[in-house]
Design a protein around this motif. Structure first.
Motif, PDB file in Angstrom:
ATOM      1  N   UNK A  83     -35.163   7.965  36.838  1.00  0.00           N
ATOM      2  CA  UNK A  83     -36.387   7.174  36.724  1.00  0.00           C
ATOM      3  C   UNK A  83     -37.593   8.098  36.575  1.00  0.00           C
ATOM      4  N   UNK A  84     -37.637   9.158  37.370  1.00  0.00           N
ATOM      5  CA  UNK A  84     -38.749  10.100  37.340  1.00  0.00           C
ATOM      6  C   UNK A  84     -38.883  10.738  35.959  1.00  0.00           C
ATOM      7  N   UNK A  85     -37.773  11.133  35.387  1.00  0.00           N
ATOM      8  CA  UNK A  85     -37.799  11.738  34.048  1.00  0.00           C
ATOM      9  C   UNK A  85     -38.301  10.750  33.002  1.00  0.00           C
ATOM     10  N   UNK A  86     -37.821   9.511  33.062  1.00  0.00           N
ATOM     11  CA  UNK A  86     -38.248   8.502  32.092  1.00  0.00           C
ATOM     12  C   UNK A  86     -39.728   8.161  32.263  1.00  0.00           C
ATOM     13  N   UNK A  87     -40.164   7.969  33.497  1.00  0.00           N
ATOM     14  CA  UNK A  87     -41.551   7.573  33.748  1.00  0.00           C
ATOM     15  C   UNK A  87     -42.519   8.678  33.352  1.00  0.00           C
ATOM     16  N   UNK A  88     -42.259   9.911  33.784  1.00  0.00           N
ATOM     17  CA  UNK A  88     -43.179  11.000  33.439  1.00  0.00           C
ATOM     18  C   UNK A  88     -43.159  11.285  31.929  1.00  0.00           C
ATOM     19  N   UNK A  89     -41.999  11.107  31.298  1.00  0.00           N
ATOM     20  CA  UNK A  89     -41.917  11.301  29.849  1.00  0.00           C
ATOM     21  C   UNK A  89     -42.735  10.265  29.087  1.00  0.00           C
ATOM     22  N   UNK A  90     -42.624   9.005  29.480  1.00  0.00           N
ATOM     23  CA  UNK A  90     -43.377   7.941  28.812  1.00  0.00           C
ATOM     24  C   UNK A  90     -44.873   8.088  29.068  1.00  0.00           C
ATOM     25  N   UNK A  91     -45.251   8.434  30.300  1.00  0.00           N
ATOM     26  CA  UNK A  91     -46.668   8.619  30.619  1.00  0.00           C
ATOM     27  C   UNK A  91     -47.235   9.826  29.872  1.00  0.00           C
ATOM     28  N   UNK A  92     -46.477  10.905  29.788  1.00  0.00           N
ATOM     29  CA  UNK A  92     -46.940  12.092  29.059  1.00  0.00           C
ATOM     30  C   UNK A  92     -47.107  11.790  27.572  1.00  0.00           C
ATOM     31  N   UNK A  93     -46.225  10.964  27.020  1.00  0.00           N
ATOM     32  CA  UNK A  93     -46.342  10.598  25.611  1.00  0.00           C
ATOM     33  C   UNK A  93     -47.565   9.713  25.371  1.00  0.00           C
ATOM     34  N   UNK A  94     -47.829   8.802  26.307  1.00  0.00           N
ATOM     35  CA  UNK A  94     -48.962   7.893  26.151  1.00  0.00           C
ATOM     36  C   UNK A  94     -50.299   8.561  26.478  1.00  0.00           C
ATOM     37  N   UNK A  95     -50.295   9.511  27.396  1.00  0.00           N
ATOM     38  CA  UNK A  95     -51.521  10.182  27.857  1.00  0.00           C
ATOM     39  C   UNK A  95     -51.318  11.692  27.804  1.00  0.00           C
ATOM     40  N   UNK A  96     -51.344  12.291  26.612  1.00  0.00           N
ATOM     41  CA  UNK A  96     -51.001  13.710  26.463  1.00  0.00           C
ATOM     42  C   UNK A  96     -51.875  14.668  27.267  1.00  0.00           C
ATOM     43  N   UNK A  97     -53.086  14.315  27.600  1.00  0.00           N
ATOM     44  CA  UNK A  97     -53.964  15.234  28.330  1.00  0.00           C
ATOM     45  C   UNK A  97     -53.893  15.086  29.839  1.00  0.00           C
ATOM     46  N   UNK A  98     -53.039  14.213  30.348  1.00  0.00           N
ATOM     47  CA  UNK A  98     -52.990  13.949  31.784  1.00  0.00           C
ATOM     48  C   UNK A  98     -52.361  15.113  32.539  1.00  0.00           C
ATOM     49  N   UNK A  99     -52.895  15.382  33.748  1.00  0.00           N
ATOM     50  CA  UNK A  99     -52.333  16.419  34.610  1.00  0.00           C
ATOM     51  C   UNK A  99     -51.682  15.768  35.825  1.00  0.00           C
ATOM     52  N   UNK A 100     -50.731  16.473  36.411  1.00  0.00           N
ATOM     53  CA  UNK A 100     -50.054  16.018  37.621  1.00  0.00           C
ATOM     54  C   UNK A 100     -50.341  17.020  38.730  1.00  0.00           C
ATOM     55  N   UNK A 101     -50.667  16.499  39.893  1.00  0.00           N
ATOM     56  CA  UNK A 101     -50.927  17.336  41.057  1.00  0.00           C
ATOM     57  C   UNK A 101     -49.625  17.518  41.824  1.00  0.00           C
ATOM     58  N   UNK A 102     -49.363  18.732  42.257  1.00  0.00           N
ATOM     59  CA  UNK A 102     -48.133  19.037  42.977  1.00  0.00           C
ATOM     60  C   UNK A 102     -48.456  19.148  44.466  1.00  0.00           C
ATOM     61  N   UNK A 103     -47.748  18.386  45.276  1.00  0.00           N
ATOM     62  CA  UNK A 103     -47.934  18.445  46.720  1.00  0.00           C
ATOM     63  C   UNK A 103     -48.169  17.069  47.315  1.00  0.00           C
ATOM     64  N   UNK A 104     -48.170  17.045  48.636  1.00  0.00           N
ATOM     65  CA  UNK A 104     -48.360  15.790  49.360  1.00  0.00           C
ATOM     66  C   UNK A 104     -49.797  15.311  49.249  1.00  0.00           C
ATOM     67  N   UNK A 105     -49.986  14.007  49.416  1.00  0.00           N
ATOM     68  CA  UNK A 105     -51.315  13.390  49.373  1.00  0.00           C
ATOM     69  C   UNK A 105     -51.532  12.546  50.612  1.00  0.00           C
TER      70      UNK A 105
END
Length: 186
Positions: A83-105
């Motif tokens: 699921x993680x691979x599919x979701x991040x792949x689709x989001x990256x394709x739709x929003x190419x400039x988006x960044x992901x923060x690594x770590x707890x929130x």
């Protein structure tokens, strides 16, 4: 359209996520468009000897967090990773400039900081006990207790410092994160 289902933990009910080129839906809800995603973060904790993996993906949508997580091992983790691979792949394709923060929130970040800080205090206490034992003439136990205290303090300091509540967290372009996703399959 891809559909994924997994159990986040042994005593929790199944979570279901649908991923489409337009957006995602959680547990049969309405589809959230990719443009509505304000931020995304990912945290991974592993205990290799215990073969336990804990992963949390947070998507900020309209000021609220959508939290998708898994704790455990085996096939549930593998389904979550799919699921993680599919979701991040689709989001990256739709929003190419988006960044992901690594770590707890949020609360998890404060909790990890508190665990680290309390661990440092426990380590310092063990060092003190080691000094007292050494002064009283019991060198073997004193050195052992002091060494244990030093190790505990250093490990817990690393946990606390990497989870400073107001500290900066590493970020990566989402497309690179997705391409280099080296997560355990099970």
């Amino acid at each position: 359209m891809d559909q994924f289902a997994w159990r986040p933990a042994a005593l929790r009910g199944e979570r279901r996520v649908t991923v489409t080129p337009e957006g995602f839906a959680v547990d049969g809800g309405t589809v959230t468009c990719w443009d509505a995603v304000e931020a995304i973060s990912f945290a991974l904790d592993q205990a290799p000897r215990m073969k336990v993996t804990m992963m949390t993906l947070r998507l900020r949508v309209a000021g609220a967090d959508v939290v998708l997580s898994v704790n455990g091992d085996g096939p549930e983790v593998a389904r979550y990773v799919d699921m993680l691979r599919a979701l991040t792949g689709a989001l990256a394709a739709a929003r190419p400039g988006m960044t992901i923060t690594i770590g707890h929130e949020g609360g998890a970040r404060w909790g990890m900081f508190a665990v680290g800080a309390l661990g440092v205090l426990a380590g310092l206490f063990l060092i003190g006990v080691g000094v007292v034992l050494s002064v009283e003439g019991d060198w073997g136990e004193g050195v052992g207790m002091g060494f244990t205290g030093v190790v505990v303090s250093l490990v817990c300091a690393a946990i606390a410092l990497s989870n400073l509540p107001r500290g900066a967290r590493p970020a990566s372009p989402l497309s690179e994160f997705h391409a280099e996703l080296g997560l355990p399959d099970s």
